[in-house]
Design a protein around this motif. Sequence first.
Motif, PDB file in Angstrom:
ATOM      1  N   ILE A  20       1.166   9.819   4.036  1.00 52.61           N
ATOM      2  CA  ILE A  20       1.172   8.702   3.902  1.00 52.61           C
ATOM      3  C   ILE A  20       1.571   8.237   4.677  1.00 52.61           C
ATOM      4  O   ILE A  20       0.439   7.463   6.031  1.00 52.61           O
ATOM      5  N   GLU A  64       1.166  -1.210  -0.094  1.00 54.02           N
ATOM      6  CA  GLU A  64      -0.243   0.035  -0.328  1.00 54.02           C
ATOM      7  C   GLU A  64       1.291   1.239  -0.325  1.00 54.02           C
ATOM      8  O   GLU A  64       0.758   2.088  -0.776  1.00 54.02           O
ATOM      9  N   ARG A 116       2.614   1.947  -3.627  1.00 54.33           N
ATOM     10  CA  ARG A 116       1.617   2.309  -4.589  1.00 54.33           C
ATOM     11  C   ARG A 116       1.028   3.642  -4.451  1.00 54.33           C
ATOM     12  O   ARG A 116       1.225   4.425  -4.994  1.00 54.33           O
ATOM     13  N   ARG A 117       0.610   3.936  -3.088  1.00 49.16           N
ATOM     14  CA  ARG A 117       0.579   5.100  -3.325  1.00 49.16           C
ATOM     15  C   ARG A 117       2.130   6.331  -3.075  1.00 49.16           C
ATOM     16  O   ARG A 117       2.345   7.431  -3.749  1.00 49.16           O
ATOM     17  N   GLU A 139       2.129  10.531  -3.632  1.00 56.19           N
ATOM     18  CA  GLU A 139       1.682  11.113  -2.331  1.00 56.19           C
ATOM     19  C   GLU A 139       3.235  11.368  -1.491  1.00 56.19           C
ATOM     20  O   GLU A 139       4.212  10.128  -1.176  1.00 56.19           O
ATOM     21  N   THR A 174      -2.799   9.395   6.612  1.00 55.68           N
ATOM     22  CA  THR A 174      -3.022   8.463   6.624  1.00 55.68           C
ATOM     23  C   THR A 174      -3.323   6.987   7.310  1.00 55.68           C
ATOM     24  O   THR A 174      -4.397   6.930   7.148  1.00 55.68           O
TER      25      THR A 174
END
Length: 360
Positions: A115, A101, A104-105, A110, A118
């Motif tokens: 990140i 994850e 991917r971000r 991002e 979040t």
Amino acid sequence: MGQRPGIAVVARVRSTEYASGIAIGAPAAAQVADRWHLLANMRQAVERWFSGAHARLRRLSGVQDTRDGPPAQRSGPFPRSVSDKQRGLDNRARRLALYEEIRRRHRAGEALLAIARTMKLARGTVRKYAQAEDFPERAARPRHSIVDPYLGYLHAQLAEGCEDAAALWREIRKHGFTGTARQVRRWLSEHRTKPTRTAPHRWRGPMPTDPALNGDAAPRLPSPRQLAWLLVQPLAELAPTDAAVVARVEQDPDTAIVAKLARQFTALVCACNASSQTDPQAAQAELTNWLTEARASGVPAIQTFAAGLEGDSGAISAALTTPWSNGQTEGQVNRLKLIKRQMFGHASFDLLRRRVLLAA
């Protein structure tokens, strides 16, 4: 609620990357970086790089050990129970999902701080996963066991064909072993060549062999922190086993560059101390050459570290070319933190302030 004086000052000093500050007794307006923190930051930069490249380095072939006889120490932990193994697999699956994850971000553009906020993770964890080339597996770190002092004797008995855990336990008890037979049985379970007499019939087939135990595969690679510590040490001072580990990872071209720069910087800082007679101009020239090589190294972690040094060029140059030290400031900070931690949950700030002032 306002900030407490004194404690906030400590936080601000420790939050600076190199803990630069006014050295006690130095000329006015002269900043001198702390040499210990320079070395620590160098090692941390190497450790961050190893965290990203560790999966690739584990695939390198091992350097053959020329020593005769059985190994004196374990190369891995003792076998775990089925429930422990399942718990480890579940934890790995959770960390793998976080890694994918975060990657991917990060690829989507991002920011690392966004990140972390979040996903409610530490920024260091997000940075490590975002910069890792492959999923960073946790390195197996064998802990000390009371069986370790008797490994030589156990290997000798095993070479003679004794695979009876109870008999081995009774033998090493005569030599001072204070543990139980279960600990010997755990060690023997990964060295057996044939099933035990009490093993169920479904397990009486050929014993599975572990290539790592027979020397057919590369030995386990130390953790990134241990590798970083080895790379900042002079090669002549390393033990034979540690030198073999360093030679193994230096087969990778990027690792060879990192190792060379880490040793050069460590030697430069260690040579420039208050008791040495280092030529300031020579030290400054050596630092300039090192920064040039670091910028051209192509290793992001080293380039970032070099950029940080250039940002504090005045304090760094003063640390390497003057006899002044920030050690007095660091000593006072350490004394304050020691007194504060002795009183956690037992007294108020007023008593802390009084103890600091009375001891001054």
